[in-house]
Design an enzyme around this catalytic site. Sequence first.
Site, PDB file in Angstrom:
ATOM      1  N   ASP A  13       0.820  -1.228   0.000  1.00  0.00           N
ATOM      2  CA  ASP A  13       0.000   0.000   0.000  1.00  0.00           C
ATOM      3  C   ASP A  13       0.850   1.273   0.000  1.00  0.00           C
ATOM      4  O   ASP A  13       0.460   2.282   0.580  1.00  0.00           O
ATOM      5  CB  ASP A  13      -0.949   0.042   1.222  1.00  0.00           C
ATOM      6  CG  ASP A  13      -1.755  -1.222   1.348  1.00  0.00           C
ATOM      7  OD1 ASP A  13      -2.255  -1.693   0.315  1.00  0.00           O
ATOM      8  OD2 ASP A  13      -1.873  -1.743   2.469  1.00  0.00           O
ATOM      9  N   LYS A  16       2.037   2.408  -4.991  1.00  0.00           N
ATOM     10  CA  LYS A  16       2.662   1.909  -6.235  1.00  0.00           C
ATOM     11  C   LYS A  16       1.749   2.134  -7.429  1.00  0.00           C
ATOM     12  O   LYS A  16       2.202   2.382  -8.525  1.00  0.00           O
ATOM     13  CB  LYS A  16       2.962   0.406  -6.124  1.00  0.00           C
ATOM     14  CG  LYS A  16       3.977   0.040  -5.090  1.00  0.00           C
ATOM     15  CD  LYS A  16       4.200  -1.450  -5.051  1.00  0.00           C
ATOM     16  CE  LYS A  16       3.001  -2.231  -4.591  1.00  0.00           C
ATOM     17  NZ  LYS A  16       2.646  -2.078  -3.178  1.00  0.00           N
ATOM     18  N   HIS A  41      -5.683  -1.956  -6.446  1.00  0.00           N
ATOM     19  CA  HIS A  41      -5.354  -0.559  -6.679  1.00  0.00           C
ATOM     20  C   HIS A  41      -6.432   0.127  -7.502  1.00  0.00           C
ATOM     21  O   HIS A  41      -7.189  -0.498  -8.235  1.00  0.00           O
ATOM     22  CB  HIS A  41      -3.961  -0.376  -7.275  1.00  0.00           C
ATOM     23  CG  HIS A  41      -3.694  -1.220  -8.456  1.00  0.00           C
ATOM     24  ND1 HIS A  41      -2.815  -2.260  -8.435  1.00  0.00           N
ATOM     25  CD2 HIS A  41      -4.215  -1.197  -9.683  1.00  0.00           C
ATOM     26  CE1 HIS A  41      -2.799  -2.824  -9.610  1.00  0.00           C
ATOM     27  NE2 HIS A  41      -3.634  -2.204 -10.392  1.00  0.00           N
ATOM     28  N   GLN A 219       2.039  -5.959  -3.162  1.00  0.00           N
ATOM     29  CA  GLN A 219       2.471  -5.994  -1.746  1.00  0.00           C
ATOM     30  C   GLN A 219       3.797  -5.237  -1.566  1.00  0.00           C
ATOM     31  O   GLN A 219       4.113  -4.387  -2.380  1.00  0.00           O
ATOM     32  CB  GLN A 219       2.590  -7.446  -1.237  1.00  0.00           C
ATOM     33  CG  GLN A 219       1.262  -8.149  -1.071  1.00  0.00           C
ATOM     34  CD  GLN A 219       0.752  -8.799  -2.338  1.00  0.00           C
ATOM     35  OE1 GLN A 219       1.496  -9.471  -3.019  1.00  0.00           O
ATOM     36  NE2 GLN A 219      -0.509  -8.614  -2.659  1.00  0.00           N
TER      37      GLN A 219
HETATM   38  P1  IMP Z   1      -2.328 -12.772   2.249  1.00  0.00           P
HETATM   39  O1  IMP Z   1      -1.446 -12.238   1.171  1.00  0.00           O
HETATM   40  O2  IMP Z   1      -3.795 -12.557   1.983  1.00  0.00           O
HETATM   41  O3  IMP Z   1      -1.998 -14.185   2.603  1.00  0.00           O
HETATM   42  O4  IMP Z   1      -2.035 -11.916   3.585  1.00  0.00           O
HETATM   43  C1  IMP Z   1      -0.786 -12.005   4.283  1.00  0.00           C
HETATM   44  C2  IMP Z   1      -0.397 -10.645   4.868  1.00  0.00           C
HETATM   45  O5  IMP Z   1      -0.094  -9.748   3.800  1.00  0.00           O
HETATM   46  C3  IMP Z   1      -1.517  -9.966   5.672  1.00  0.00           C
HETATM   47  O6  IMP Z   1      -0.923  -9.215   6.704  1.00  0.00           O
HETATM   48  C4  IMP Z   1      -2.157  -9.028   4.666  1.00  0.00           C
HETATM   49  O7  IMP Z   1      -2.790  -7.929   5.293  1.00  0.00           O
HETATM   50  C5  IMP Z   1      -0.921  -8.590   3.886  1.00  0.00           C
HETATM   51  N1  IMP Z   1      -1.232  -8.186   2.508  1.00  0.00           N
HETATM   52  C6  IMP Z   1      -1.516  -8.969   1.456  1.00  0.00           C
HETATM   53  N2  IMP Z   1      -1.720  -8.253   0.350  1.00  0.00           N
HETATM   54  C7  IMP Z   1      -1.546  -6.967   0.687  1.00  0.00           C
HETATM   55  C8  IMP Z   1      -1.583  -5.738  -0.044  1.00  0.00           C
HETATM   56  O8  IMP Z   1      -1.806  -5.688  -1.252  1.00  0.00           O
HETATM   57  N3  IMP Z   1      -1.331  -4.616   0.678  1.00  0.00           N
HETATM   58  C9  IMP Z   1      -1.038  -4.636   2.003  1.00  0.00           C
HETATM   59  N4  IMP Z   1      -0.994  -5.754   2.731  1.00  0.00           N
HETATM   60  C10 IMP Z   1      -1.229  -6.919   2.075  1.00  0.00           C
END
Ligand code: IMP
Length: 419
Positions: A13, A16, A41, A219
Site C-alpha cells: 500500500d 505503487k 489498486h 504488496q
Molecule cells: P495474504 O497475502 O492474503 O496471505 O495476507 C498475508 C499478509 O499480507 C496480511 O498481513 C495481509 O494484510 C498482507 N497483505 C496482502 N496483500 C496486501 C496488499 O496488497 N497490501 C497490504 N498488505 C497486504
Amino acid sequence: MRLTLVLGAQFGDEGKGKVVDFLAANADVVVRFNGGNNAGHTVVVGDKTYKFHLVPSGAVRGKVCCLASGMAINPSVLVEEIEMLKRAGKRFKLLIDPRAQIIMPYHILLDGAKEKSARKKIGTTKRGIGPCYADRAFRSGIRFCEFIEPKIFKERLRAALPFKRRELASYGIRCPSEKKILKEFLPLARKLKSYEADVSLFIQKALKQKKRILLEGAQGFFLDNDFGTYPYVTSSHPITGGALIGIGIPPGSLERIIGVAKAYCTRVGSGPFVTELKGKLANFIREKGMEYGTTTGRPRRVGWLDLVMLRTASRICGFTELAITKLDVLSGLRKLKVCYAYKHCGKEHREVPANTFEVEKCRPVYREFKGFKLPEKIKSIKDLPKEARIYLRFIEKQVKVPIKIISYGPERKQTIFNR
Ligand code: IMP
C-alpha cells in the site's frame, strides 16, 4: 526504459498504483509477477474510477498486460475485471502465463478457516493466497495450462479433492463437490483460454524489439515470504528476486528498480511495526491519508517513516531510485520523526534483524524534524518548503539511494520528477 521494476519498500500500500500508472504512459507492456487478488489498486482517469486486483493498471491505457508465472489467479475475479474493462470500452491485449497457479474455492475456505482458528492471526486478506502457493510448493496446485484443458483439469481436481475434503473437515467445513467446482470453473476456463501465452518468452522477445516494459510488484518488501517479518507475511516474493523468478527473466535485463515508500509507514494485518503510532496522531494520519485497505477495507496501522526498513529493502532489492509518496499527508504537522536505527538489549541495529521475535522487541531511534506546510502549487523540488527538502535529503543520505519521484496528492499532476 528497457525494464523498469516498481516495488513496494514497506508493508504494501505504498502508492505503487499511482507510480505505475504514470510510468505506464511510456511503457509498451505492463507485467504483474506476484500475488493475486490480495492486491488492490484504484486508477482514476477523468471522472472514471477503475478498481483492479489482478489486471495490471496499464489496461486502462490500452497496453499489453501480462500475468506472469509467479501469480496466483482467481479466474472469476479475472473474468469480472476483463468484462468490466470491455464494458468501459477499453481495448488491451492480455497474456496469461501457463505456469501461473489457479486459486480454487477450497483455498479460499482454508485461508478463512486457518485464520479463524489460529491463536496468533496473520490477518490475511482471506483470498486463498497462502493455501494456493502452499499447493504449488506441495506440487498439488493447478496451473493455468491445466485449468484451461477440461480433461486435465478434471484429473488434477480429482487428485486434489480427497486431501482438501479431509483438511477442510478438520475445521468442520464441507468442501464443495467436484460437480459444483466444474460447473463454475469450466465456463471460466473457456473464457480465459485464448489469453494463454508464455510470458517469459514474450518478454524476452519484446526486449529484443526494444519495447519498454514495466514490472508491477504487488504488496511490499516486508511481506516477502523469506525476507519479510515471517510469519506475518504473504506467500509470494514482492522483491527483485521474485520478479526474476516470477516472470522468467535474467537479472541483467533490469534497468531501473524503483522502491516506493510512503513519507510515513502503514501496515495492514498483524506483525511487528517498530514505529507504530497510536492515539490522536495515528488517527489524524489515517484519516488524512485515507488509510483503509483497498481489498478488505480494514483500517491500516500507521507509524513514522522507518529508514532501517528502507535500508534493508534497498540492500536486498538493489533500488536504483526511490519514489516517496503521500508527502502531503504530513503537511501541517508541527514535528516529524524518522527512525534511522533500532535499539534492542543495548545493541543498535542499522538493518532489520532476521528474527521477527527480535524485531518485535526493537525500539526505534528517532531523528526529529521540523514540520512543513506544502504550498498549493508545486512544480519542482525547489517549490517545496526548506523543511520538506531537509526531510527528503535525510532519507536519501540514510538509504544511499536518490529520490527521483515525489508524490504529494492522488492526482497525476501532483507529482515531482527530481532528475
Ligand atoms: P495474504 O497475502 O492474503 O496471505 O495476507 C498475508 C499478509 O499480507 C496480511 O498481513 C495481509 O494484510 C498482507 N497483505 C496482502 N496483500 C496486501 C496488499 O496488497 N497490501 C497490504 N498488505 C497486504
